[in-house]
Design an enzyme around this catalytic site. Structure first.
Site, short mmCIF file in Angstrom:
data_model
loop_
_atom_site.label_atom_id
_atom_site.label_comp_id
_atom_site.label_asym_id
_atom_site.label_seq_id
_atom_site.Cartn_x
_atom_site.Cartn_y
_atom_site.Cartn_z
N SER A 198 88.59 109.75 34.99
CA SER A 198 88.37 108.34 35.31
C SER A 198 88.64 107.49 34.08
O SER A 198 88.00 107.68 33.04
CB SER A 198 86.91 108.18 35.74
OG SER A 198 86.58 106.82 35.81
N CYS A 324 67.92 107.62 38.22
CA CYS A 324 66.46 107.48 38.21
C CYS A 324 66.10 106.36 39.17
O CYS A 324 66.63 105.26 39.09
CB CYS A 324 66.00 107.12 36.81
SG CYS A 324 64.31 106.57 36.75
N1 PLP Z 1 81.74 111.98 37.81
C1 PLP Z 1 80.95 111.70 36.75
C2 PLP Z 1 80.35 112.82 35.95
C3 PLP Z 1 80.66 110.37 36.42
O1 PLP Z 1 79.87 110.09 35.39
C4 PLP Z 1 81.23 109.33 37.20
C5 PLP Z 1 80.92 107.91 36.92
O2 PLP Z 1 79.81 107.56 36.64
C6 PLP Z 1 82.07 109.68 38.27
C7 PLP Z 1 82.30 111.01 38.54
C8 PLP Z 1 82.72 108.62 39.14
O3 PLP Z 1 83.81 108.04 38.48
P1 PLP Z 1 84.41 106.60 38.96
O4 PLP Z 1 83.43 105.57 38.50
O5 PLP Z 1 85.72 106.49 38.26
O6 PLP Z 1 84.57 106.68 40.43
#
Ligand code: PLP
Length: 383
Positions: A198, A324
């Site tokens: 991301s 949380c």
């Molecule tokens: N996976 C993890 C570990 C994350 O921290 C996040 C975002 O907080 C995501 C997936 C989701 O990513 P995006 O905000 O690009 O959809």
């Protein structure tokens, strides 16, 4: 302001802004157009794909598909894996995954999939023997995160991948969203089939991400309608987002894996734990088992939300972690999975730094925080 919430999102880096500007007002052609103006955009996209593949240590640029971010990448990987293994109904994942995996698996359970949620210990670490025991010939997919968004705890995805492939022919997806730009990642020699990233977590803008798909895997299209992204994701490409992602990946190559951030994070963490009573660290204590930018500290007996509100009044921005729930007075599922006692879990604060964080900001935070905690312990003790 002092921004210590970089696991939530980051500021777009000046280098990234400079890289995208020409594609907003100068080279705005549609990458699918056959004229040379459109081809400028196509070139920029393919350049960003090379930058991304190179930074991820992929075998080929064709292993990269651009998406709207981590949520889409992970949803796509899970759906694609299940379509590739139609006869297998078991999904193995962990109790500390981001909501994108947790909620998707809950949904798949209602569709008849068996979901195995692996436990973590009190340091947030997985037992690899438990992974071995859970993965079998019925398993379609194993999905784990490389680094936890709340605690920064790192899972050994290379080893997990070997276990997956030794014990099954399941596909292996890694949610790499929090790892990029913080620890080295190289996918070439691993058993990882899908890897989600991301952009906004490492200084590209929001709304752009990528999915690494090992090259021999036929990927079911995410959007159908046009031929973009090698017929895997229809719709005119997010040109500026893609250029930004490539530029942000270029920046990660210049980091000497974040030794400066680690120094600042350690200073913040050590001083809090030393000087503020009744505090403890959530997550693995060993440095190499945690992201260099993240510290999750419990201020026992105080509501984390109250601490955040007082920090906010000083324009210091942190987080209680992703999930949380202050309304229902339940602790974060990640800390619950780690068996963190209630009065510690409810007072957990995540500070996450970036390469734009300065020593002055850390000193200012260290100066203000003890007063806030002392005051809150007087006026609003939780238990
Ligand atoms: N996976 C993890 C570990 C994350 O921290 C996040 C975002 O907080 C995501 C997936 C989701 O990513 P995006 O905000 O690009 O959809």
């Amino acid at each position: 302001m002092i921004y210590l919430d970089n696991n939530a999102t980051t500021r777009t880096a000046p280098e990234v802004l400079a890289a995208i500007e020409p594609f907003l007002n100068q080279f705005y052609g549609n990458p699918s157009s056959s004229h040379s103006f459109g081809r400028e955009s196509r070139c920029a996209i393919e350049n960003a794909r090379e930058q991304t593949a190179d930074a991820l240590g992929a075998n080929a640029a064709s292993e990269i598909v651009f998406t709207s971010g981590g949520t889409e990448s992970t949803n796509w990987a899970i759906r694609a894996a299940l379509e590739l293994k139609p006869d297998k109904k078991r999904i193995v994942t962990t109790k500390v995954e981001h909501e994108v995996v947790a909620r998707t698996c809950e949904h798949l359970q209602t569709k008849g999939y068996e979901i195995i949620l692996l436990d973590v210990d009190e340091n947030g670490l997985l037992d690899l023997d438990a992974v071995r025991a859970a993965v079998d010939e019925k398993t379609a997919l194993v999905s784990v995160m490389q680094a936890n968004n709340e605690t920064g705890v790192i899972f050994p995805v290379e080893e997990i991948g070997k276990i997956v492939k030794e014990n099954s022919n399941a596909l292996f997806h890694v949610d790499g969203v929090q790892a990029i730009g913080k620890i080295p990642v190289s996918l070439k020699e691993t058993e990882i089939d899908f890897f989600a990233v991301s952009g906004h977590k490492f200084h590209a803008p929001k709304g752009i991400g990528a999915l690494f798909v090992r090259d021999n895997l036929p990927l079911a299209p995410f959007f159908i309608g046009g031929g973009q992204e090698n017929r895997r994701r229809a719709g005119t490409e997010n040109l500026t987002g893609i250029v930004a992602l490539g530029a942000a990946f270029e920046l990660t190559k210049k980091l000497d894996f974040q030794s400066e951030i680690r120094i600042l994070r350690n200073r913040l963490e050590n001083e809090i734990l030393k000087n503020i009573p009744d505090t403890c660290l959530n997550g693995a204590k060993k440095e190499n088992l945690r992201l260099p930018n993240t510290t999750n500290i419990s201020f026992a007996g105080i509501q984390g939300e109250a601490i955040l509100a007082h920090l906010d009044a000083h324009e210091i921005y942190a987080s209680t972690g992703s999930a949380c729930n202050s309304e229902t007075h339940t602790a974060s599922p990640v800390l619950s999975a780690m068996n963190t006692p209630y009065r510690e879990a409810m007072g957990a604060i995540r500070f996450s730094l970036s390469r734009l964080t300065t020593a002055e900001e850390i000193e200012k935070t260290l100066q203000i925080l003890p007063e806030i905690i002392e005051k809150l312990r007087k006026i609003s003790p939780l238990i």
